[in-house]
Write a protein that holds these residues in place. Structure first.
Motif, PDB file in Angstrom:
ATOM      1  N   THR A  18      37.284 -10.264  49.920  1.00 44.20           N
ATOM      2  CA  THR A  18      37.587 -11.480  49.171  1.00 44.20           C
ATOM      3  C   THR A  18      38.253 -11.162  47.843  1.00 44.20           C
ATOM      4  O   THR A  18      39.227 -11.817  47.450  1.00 44.20           O
ATOM      5  CB  THR A  18      36.312 -12.305  48.938  1.00 44.20           C
TER       6      THR A  18
ATOM      7  N   SER B  51      42.171 -16.005  54.205  1.00 44.84           N
ATOM      8  CA  SER B  51      41.170 -16.138  55.256  1.00 44.84           C
ATOM      9  C   SER B  51      40.357 -17.411  55.040  1.00 44.84           C
ATOM     10  O   SER B  51      40.335 -17.979  53.937  1.00 44.84           O
ATOM     11  CB  SER B  51      40.240 -14.922  55.236  1.00 44.84           C
TER      12      SER B  51
ATOM     13  N   GLU C  21      37.259 -17.563  54.612  1.00 47.37           N
ATOM     14  CA  GLU C  21      36.264 -17.284  53.579  1.00 47.37           C
ATOM     15  C   GLU C  21      36.814 -17.571  52.183  1.00 47.37           C
ATOM     16  O   GLU C  21      36.106 -18.094  51.318  1.00 47.37           O
ATOM     17  CB  GLU C  21      35.809 -15.823  53.670  1.00 47.37           C
TER      18      GLU C  21
ATOM     19  N   ASP D 215      35.869 -20.346  49.040  1.00 47.68           N
ATOM     20  CA  ASP D 215      35.439 -19.766  47.776  1.00 47.68           C
ATOM     21  C   ASP D 215      35.755 -20.715  46.620  1.00 47.68           C
ATOM     22  O   ASP D 215      36.872 -21.212  46.512  1.00 47.68           O
ATOM     23  CB  ASP D 215      36.157 -18.425  47.552  1.00 47.68           C
TER      24      ASP D 215
ATOM     25  N   GLN E  67      33.245 -24.714  61.666  1.00 50.49           N
ATOM     26  CA  GLN E  67      33.672 -24.422  60.299  1.00 50.49           C
ATOM     27  C   GLN E  67      34.852 -25.289  59.873  1.00 50.49           C
ATOM     28  O   GLN E  67      35.180 -25.354  58.688  1.00 50.49           O
ATOM     29  CB  GLN E  67      34.055 -22.939  60.179  1.00 50.49           C
TER      30      GLN E  67
END
Length: 365
Positions: free
Chosen positions: A168, A196, A198, A202, A231
Protein backbone atom coordinates in the motif's frame (compact mmCIF):
# COMPACT_ATOMS: atom_id res chain seq x y z
CA UNK A 1 6.83 -15.70 -1.70
CA UNK A 2 8.31 -12.91 -3.78
CA UNK A 3 8.42 -13.31 -7.56
CA UNK A 4 11.43 -11.00 -7.79
CA UNK A 5 13.93 -12.51 -10.22
CA UNK A 6 17.55 -13.12 -9.18
CA UNK A 7 20.13 -10.74 -10.58
CA UNK A 8 23.92 -10.87 -10.81
CA UNK A 9 25.95 -8.52 -8.68
CA UNK A 10 28.17 -5.96 -10.36
CA UNK A 11 31.27 -7.92 -9.29
CA UNK A 12 29.91 -11.12 -10.81
CA UNK A 13 29.18 -9.35 -14.07
CA UNK A 14 32.72 -7.97 -14.25
CA UNK A 15 34.33 -11.26 -13.27
CA UNK A 16 32.53 -13.45 -15.80
CA UNK A 17 34.90 -14.37 -18.66
CA UNK A 18 31.97 -15.35 -20.83
CA UNK A 19 30.36 -11.91 -20.84
CA UNK A 20 29.45 -11.04 -24.43
CA UNK A 21 29.56 -7.47 -25.65
CA UNK A 22 25.98 -6.35 -26.40
CA UNK A 23 25.21 -5.14 -29.92
CA UNK A 24 25.58 -1.43 -30.66
CA UNK A 25 21.83 -0.83 -30.87
CA UNK A 26 21.36 -2.41 -27.43
CA UNK A 27 24.07 -0.17 -25.99
CA UNK A 28 22.38 2.89 -27.45
CA UNK A 29 19.07 1.86 -25.91
CA UNK A 30 20.72 1.30 -22.54
CA UNK A 31 22.45 4.68 -22.66
CA UNK A 32 19.16 6.38 -23.54
CA UNK A 33 17.49 4.74 -20.54
CA UNK A 34 20.34 5.80 -18.27
CA UNK A 35 20.20 9.39 -19.51
CA UNK A 36 16.43 9.49 -18.98
CA UNK A 37 16.82 8.26 -15.39
CA UNK A 38 19.59 10.79 -14.67
CA UNK A 39 17.53 13.61 -16.17
CA UNK A 40 14.48 12.64 -14.10
CA UNK A 41 16.47 12.50 -10.84
CA UNK A 42 18.19 15.84 -11.47
CA UNK A 43 14.94 17.57 -12.47
CA UNK A 44 13.25 16.69 -9.15
CA UNK A 45 12.95 19.94 -7.20
CA UNK A 46 11.97 18.55 -3.79
CA UNK A 47 14.22 19.45 -0.87
CA UNK A 48 14.14 15.85 0.35
CA UNK A 49 16.34 14.77 -2.55
CA UNK A 50 18.83 17.69 -2.58
CA UNK A 51 21.62 15.52 -1.21
CA UNK A 52 20.81 12.70 -3.65
CA UNK A 53 20.96 15.06 -6.63
CA UNK A 54 24.24 16.61 -5.50
CA UNK A 55 25.76 13.17 -5.04
CA UNK A 56 24.64 12.16 -8.55
CA UNK A 57 26.21 15.31 -10.02
CA UNK A 58 29.51 14.42 -8.35
CA UNK A 59 29.43 10.92 -9.83
CA UNK A 60 28.67 12.33 -13.29
CA UNK A 61 31.63 14.73 -13.00
CA UNK A 62 33.87 11.84 -11.97
CA UNK A 63 32.88 9.82 -15.05
CA UNK A 64 32.73 12.27 -17.97
CA UNK A 65 31.16 10.74 -21.06
CA UNK A 66 30.29 7.53 -19.17
CA UNK A 67 26.78 8.04 -17.70
CA UNK A 68 26.28 4.30 -17.18
CA UNK A 69 29.23 4.08 -14.79
CA UNK A 70 28.16 7.29 -13.04
CA UNK A 71 24.63 5.98 -12.37
CA UNK A 72 25.88 2.57 -11.26
CA UNK A 73 28.34 4.13 -8.79
CA UNK A 74 25.58 6.47 -7.57
CA UNK A 75 23.19 3.59 -6.90
CA UNK A 76 25.92 1.56 -5.20
CA UNK A 77 26.72 4.46 -2.86
CA UNK A 78 23.02 4.85 -1.98
CA UNK A 79 22.81 1.20 -1.02
CA UNK A 80 25.95 1.43 1.11
CA UNK A 81 24.39 4.30 3.07
CA UNK A 82 21.38 2.23 4.13
CA UNK A 83 21.41 1.38 7.88
CA UNK A 84 22.63 -2.11 8.73
CA UNK A 85 20.03 -4.60 10.02
CA UNK A 86 19.70 -4.63 13.80
CA UNK A 87 20.86 -7.66 15.76
CA UNK A 88 23.09 -10.60 14.91
CA UNK A 89 21.95 -12.32 11.68
CA UNK A 90 23.31 -15.68 12.90
CA UNK A 91 22.53 -15.29 16.59
CA UNK A 92 20.29 -17.60 18.64
CA UNK A 93 16.58 -17.50 18.00
CA UNK A 94 14.50 -15.65 20.64
CA UNK A 95 12.56 -17.75 23.09
CA UNK A 96 8.78 -17.73 23.31
CA UNK A 97 6.10 -17.07 20.74
CA UNK A 98 7.86 -15.64 17.64
CA UNK A 99 4.78 -13.69 16.62
CA UNK A 100 4.76 -11.92 20.01
CA UNK A 101 8.51 -11.36 19.93
CA UNK A 102 8.47 -10.02 16.35
CA UNK A 103 5.04 -8.75 15.28
CA UNK A 104 6.35 -8.03 11.75
CA UNK A 105 7.95 -11.48 11.29
CA UNK A 106 5.33 -12.40 8.70
CA UNK A 107 6.65 -9.54 6.55
CA UNK A 108 10.43 -9.81 6.08
CA UNK A 109 12.10 -6.44 5.69
CA UNK A 110 13.25 -5.19 2.29
CA UNK A 111 16.04 -2.59 2.65
CA UNK A 112 15.91 -1.60 -1.02
CA UNK A 113 12.15 -0.99 -0.86
CA UNK A 114 12.54 1.02 2.32
CA UNK A 115 15.22 3.07 0.55
CA UNK A 116 12.94 3.66 -2.45
CA UNK A 117 10.13 4.87 -0.18
CA UNK A 118 12.45 7.00 1.94
CA UNK A 119 14.27 8.68 -0.96
CA UNK A 120 11.40 8.48 -3.48
CA UNK A 121 13.69 6.72 -5.96
CA UNK A 122 10.91 6.01 -8.42
CA UNK A 123 9.49 7.88 -11.37
CA UNK A 124 6.57 7.81 -13.77
CA UNK A 125 6.58 6.85 -17.42
CA UNK A 126 3.52 7.60 -19.53
CA UNK A 127 2.23 5.54 -22.45
CA UNK A 128 -0.12 7.29 -24.89
CA UNK A 129 -3.71 6.10 -25.30
CA UNK A 130 -5.21 6.61 -28.76
CA UNK A 131 -8.75 7.16 -29.94
CA UNK A 132 -8.88 4.51 -32.67
CA UNK A 133 -11.56 6.38 -34.62
CA UNK A 134 -9.82 9.76 -34.83
CA UNK A 135 -6.19 8.55 -34.65
CA UNK A 136 -5.33 11.07 -31.93
CA UNK A 137 -3.83 10.76 -28.45
CA UNK A 138 -6.55 11.34 -25.86
CA UNK A 139 -4.85 10.16 -22.68
CA UNK A 140 -1.84 8.55 -21.05
CA UNK A 141 -1.43 5.65 -18.65
CA UNK A 142 0.99 6.11 -15.75
CA UNK A 143 3.57 3.33 -15.36
CA UNK A 144 6.01 3.19 -12.44
CA UNK A 145 9.75 2.94 -13.06
CA UNK A 146 12.34 2.32 -10.34
CA UNK A 147 15.80 3.88 -10.07
CA UNK A 148 17.81 0.70 -9.52
CA UNK A 149 20.69 -1.19 -11.06
CA UNK A 150 18.84 -4.51 -10.73
CA UNK A 151 16.79 -4.00 -13.88
CA UNK A 152 13.74 -5.56 -12.20
CA UNK A 153 10.41 -4.60 -13.81
CA UNK A 154 7.72 -2.93 -11.75
CA UNK A 155 5.81 -6.21 -11.24
CA UNK A 156 8.75 -7.64 -9.26
CA UNK A 157 8.95 -4.54 -7.05
CA UNK A 158 5.25 -4.63 -6.24
CA UNK A 159 5.39 -8.38 -5.56
CA UNK A 160 8.30 -7.80 -3.18
CA UNK A 161 6.33 -4.99 -1.54
CA UNK A 162 3.43 -7.40 -1.05
CA UNK A 163 5.75 -9.86 0.69
CA UNK A 164 7.25 -7.09 2.84
CA UNK A 165 3.95 -5.58 3.94
CA UNK A 166 4.73 -2.39 1.99
CA UNK A 167 2.39 -2.79 -0.96
CA UNK A 168 0.00 0.00 0.00
CA UNK A 169 2.81 2.42 0.83
CA UNK A 170 4.50 1.71 -2.51
CA UNK A 171 1.23 2.21 -4.38
CA UNK A 172 0.71 5.59 -2.73
CA UNK A 173 4.27 6.61 -3.61
CA UNK A 174 3.57 5.62 -7.22
CA UNK A 175 0.28 7.56 -7.20
CA UNK A 176 1.99 10.67 -5.85
CA UNK A 177 4.68 10.37 -8.53
CA UNK A 178 2.05 9.91 -11.25
CA UNK A 179 -0.01 12.91 -10.18
CA UNK A 180 3.07 15.12 -9.98
CA UNK A 181 4.25 14.01 -13.42
CA UNK A 182 0.75 14.48 -14.89
CA UNK A 183 1.13 18.24 -14.44
CA UNK A 184 3.67 18.10 -17.30
CA UNK A 185 1.32 16.31 -19.70
CA UNK A 186 -0.62 18.28 -22.33
CA UNK A 187 -3.63 19.54 -20.35
CA UNK A 188 -6.28 18.02 -22.60
CA UNK A 189 -5.11 14.43 -21.98
CA UNK A 190 -6.66 12.24 -19.32
CA UNK A 191 -4.27 10.40 -16.98
CA UNK A 192 -4.96 6.79 -16.02
CA UNK A 193 -3.60 5.70 -12.62
CA UNK A 194 -3.53 2.07 -11.53
CA UNK A 195 -4.41 1.12 -7.98
CA UNK A 196 -5.53 -1.95 -6.10
CA UNK A 197 -8.91 -2.32 -4.35
CA UNK A 198 -7.05 -2.03 -1.01
CA UNK A 199 -5.81 1.46 -1.92
CA UNK A 200 -9.31 2.44 -3.06
CA UNK A 201 -10.52 1.63 0.45
CA UNK A 202 -7.66 3.46 2.16
CA UNK A 203 -8.71 6.77 3.81
CA UNK A 204 -5.52 8.40 2.51
CA UNK A 205 -6.80 8.29 -1.09
CA UNK A 206 -9.29 11.20 -0.93
CA UNK A 207 -6.71 13.24 1.03
CA UNK A 208 -4.20 12.69 -1.78
CA UNK A 209 -6.63 14.02 -4.36
CA UNK A 210 -7.48 17.02 -2.23
CA UNK A 211 -3.81 17.98 -2.31
CA UNK A 212 -3.10 17.47 -6.02
CA UNK A 213 -3.29 20.24 -8.61
CA UNK A 214 -4.48 17.80 -11.30
CA UNK A 215 -8.11 18.47 -12.22
CA UNK A 216 -10.35 15.58 -11.08
CA UNK A 217 -12.03 15.31 -14.49
CA UNK A 218 -8.67 14.42 -16.03
CA UNK A 219 -8.14 11.42 -13.74
CA UNK A 220 -9.16 7.84 -14.47
CA UNK A 221 -8.63 5.37 -11.64
CA UNK A 222 -7.85 1.90 -12.98
CA UNK A 223 -8.75 -0.75 -10.43
CA UNK A 224 -6.32 -3.59 -11.04
CA UNK A 225 -6.54 -7.20 -10.01
CA UNK A 226 -9.57 -9.20 -8.96
CA UNK A 227 -11.77 -8.61 -5.95
CA UNK A 228 -14.67 -10.48 -4.33
CA UNK A 229 -18.17 -9.62 -5.46
CA UNK A 230 -19.10 -8.62 -1.90
CA UNK A 231 -16.34 -5.99 -1.97
CA UNK A 232 -17.95 -4.13 -4.86
CA UNK A 233 -20.35 -2.23 -2.58
CA UNK A 234 -17.48 -1.05 -0.35
CA UNK A 235 -15.46 0.03 -3.37
CA UNK A 236 -18.42 1.88 -4.80
CA UNK A 237 -18.93 3.77 -1.53
CA UNK A 238 -15.20 4.52 -1.14
CA UNK A 239 -14.74 6.08 -4.58
CA UNK A 240 -18.18 7.76 -4.72
CA UNK A 241 -16.95 11.15 -3.39
CA UNK A 242 -14.09 11.18 -5.91
CA UNK A 243 -16.44 10.31 -8.77
CA UNK A 244 -18.82 13.05 -7.68
CA UNK A 245 -15.88 15.46 -8.04
CA UNK A 246 -15.27 14.28 -11.61
CA UNK A 247 -12.82 11.38 -11.25
CA UNK A 248 -13.66 8.49 -13.58
CA UNK A 249 -13.35 4.76 -12.99
CA UNK A 250 -11.87 1.98 -15.13
CA UNK A 251 -12.23 -1.76 -14.56
CA UNK A 252 -10.22 -4.48 -16.28
CA UNK A 253 -12.52 -7.27 -17.41
CA UNK A 254 -10.43 -10.31 -16.49
CA UNK A 255 -11.29 -13.98 -16.28
CA UNK A 256 -14.80 -15.04 -17.22
CA UNK A 257 -16.67 -12.45 -19.23
CA UNK A 258 -19.82 -12.94 -17.18
CA UNK A 259 -17.99 -12.85 -13.82
CA UNK A 260 -16.34 -9.59 -14.88
CA UNK A 261 -19.64 -8.23 -16.13
CA UNK A 262 -21.22 -8.62 -12.67
CA UNK A 263 -18.51 -6.39 -11.14
CA UNK A 264 -18.89 -3.86 -13.92
CA UNK A 265 -22.66 -3.65 -13.60
CA UNK A 266 -22.25 -2.97 -9.89
CA UNK A 267 -19.58 -0.27 -10.22
CA UNK A 268 -20.74 1.26 -13.52
CA UNK A 269 -17.26 2.42 -14.64
CA UNK A 270 -16.72 4.97 -17.39
CA UNK A 271 -14.08 2.72 -18.98
CA UNK A 272 -13.59 -1.02 -19.43
CA UNK A 273 -10.16 -2.44 -20.26
CA UNK A 274 -10.00 -5.62 -22.28
CA UNK A 275 -8.03 -8.44 -20.72
CA UNK A 276 -4.53 -8.15 -22.21
CA UNK A 277 -4.67 -11.81 -23.23
CA UNK A 278 -7.48 -11.02 -25.65
CA UNK A 279 -5.32 -8.74 -27.80
CA UNK A 280 -2.39 -10.97 -28.74
CA UNK A 281 -2.83 -12.38 -32.28
CA UNK A 282 -6.52 -11.48 -32.12
CA UNK A 283 -6.58 -11.21 -35.93
CA UNK A 284 -5.98 -14.97 -36.15
CA UNK A 285 -8.57 -16.13 -33.61
CA UNK A 286 -12.26 -15.91 -34.65
CA UNK A 287 -13.51 -17.18 -31.29
CA UNK A 288 -11.76 -14.42 -29.34
CA UNK A 289 -13.02 -11.92 -31.90
CA UNK A 290 -16.56 -12.95 -31.00
CA UNK A 291 -15.78 -12.37 -27.32
CA UNK A 292 -14.36 -8.90 -28.06
CA UNK A 293 -17.41 -8.11 -30.16
CA UNK A 294 -19.60 -9.06 -27.19
CA UNK A 295 -17.51 -6.77 -24.95
CA UNK A 296 -17.95 -3.93 -27.45
CA UNK A 297 -21.73 -4.34 -27.33
CA UNK A 298 -21.73 -4.59 -23.54
CA UNK A 299 -19.63 -1.43 -23.15
CA UNK A 300 -21.87 0.46 -25.57
CA UNK A 301 -24.94 -0.69 -23.64
CA UNK A 302 -23.70 0.75 -20.32
CA UNK A 303 -22.11 3.85 -21.88
CA UNK A 304 -18.48 2.95 -21.18
CA UNK A 305 -15.43 3.35 -23.41
CA UNK A 306 -13.67 0.09 -24.27
CA UNK A 307 -9.84 0.10 -24.25
CA UNK A 308 -7.47 -2.51 -25.68
CA UNK A 309 -4.03 -3.04 -24.16
CA UNK A 310 -0.73 -4.24 -25.61
CA UNK A 311 -1.46 -3.66 -29.28
CA UNK A 312 1.80 -4.76 -30.88
CA UNK A 313 1.05 -5.33 -34.57
CA UNK A 314 -0.85 -3.54 -37.32
CA UNK A 315 -3.06 -6.62 -37.82
CA UNK A 316 -4.11 -6.62 -34.17
CA UNK A 317 -4.87 -2.92 -34.45
CA UNK A 318 -6.91 -3.35 -37.64
CA UNK A 319 -8.97 -6.15 -36.10
CA UNK A 320 -9.67 -4.24 -32.87
CA UNK A 321 -10.66 -1.09 -34.75
CA UNK A 322 -12.83 -3.11 -37.13
CA UNK A 323 -14.67 -4.68 -34.20
CA UNK A 324 -15.47 -1.22 -32.81
CA UNK A 325 -13.05 -0.95 -29.88
CA UNK A 326 -12.89 2.75 -28.90
CA UNK A 327 -9.40 3.25 -27.43
CA UNK A 328 -6.06 1.49 -27.62
CA UNK A 329 -2.49 1.50 -26.41
CA UNK A 330 0.59 -0.62 -27.00
CA UNK A 331 4.06 -0.61 -28.52
CA UNK A 332 2.65 -0.46 -32.05
CA UNK A 333 1.07 2.89 -31.21
CA UNK A 334 3.52 4.42 -28.74
CA UNK A 335 6.06 3.27 -26.17
CA UNK A 336 6.20 4.50 -22.57
CA UNK A 337 8.49 7.46 -21.90
CA UNK A 338 9.74 9.31 -18.82
CA UNK A 339 10.59 12.42 -20.87
CA UNK A 340 8.23 15.45 -20.71
CA UNK A 341 9.67 16.55 -24.07
CA UNK A 342 8.24 13.36 -25.57
CA UNK A 343 4.89 13.84 -23.82
CA UNK A 344 4.61 17.30 -25.36
CA UNK A 345 4.58 15.68 -28.82
CA UNK A 346 1.28 14.01 -27.96
CA UNK A 347 -0.47 17.38 -28.15
CA UNK A 348 -2.74 16.84 -31.13
CA UNK A 349 -0.54 13.97 -32.28
CA UNK A 350 -2.09 11.74 -34.91
CA UNK A 351 -0.86 8.85 -36.97
CA UNK A 352 -2.25 6.46 -39.51
CA UNK A 353 -4.52 3.96 -37.83
CA UNK A 354 -6.69 1.27 -39.32
CA UNK A 355 -10.10 2.54 -40.30
CA UNK A 356 -12.81 1.32 -37.92
CA UNK A 357 -14.96 0.89 -40.99
CA UNK A 358 -12.67 -1.85 -42.25
CA UNK A 359 -13.26 -5.55 -41.94
CA UNK A 360 -12.45 -6.55 -38.38
CA UNK A 361 -13.63 -10.12 -38.09
CA UNK A 362 -11.68 -13.08 -39.47
CA UNK A 363 -13.97 -15.37 -41.39
CA UNK A 364 -14.43 -18.69 -39.67
CA UNK A 365 -14.08 -21.79 -41.76
Amino acid sequence: MSTRKPSLTNAEMRASPETVEPPLEQLRGLRLQVLEIIDEVLSDSSQATDAVREQLRQHIAAHPGRPEEALLEHLSSLRSEQPAPQGEPNGPAPQGDPDLQHPSSQHPSSPRLEAVLRDRMLMTAFQPVFDLATATVVGAEALTRFVSDSGDPADYWFAEAEDSGLRTDLEFAALESGLEAALKLPPHLFVALKLSPEVCLDPRLPVLFEQTAVAPDRVILEISGTFPQEQAASLDAAVAPLRSAGVRLSIENTGSFFAGASHILRLKPEMIKLDRNLTAALNMDPLRQELVEAEVGFAREIGAALTAQRIETKDELATLAGLGVSLGQGYHLGRPSVQPSEWAKWRGRARHLASPGGRGRTTRT
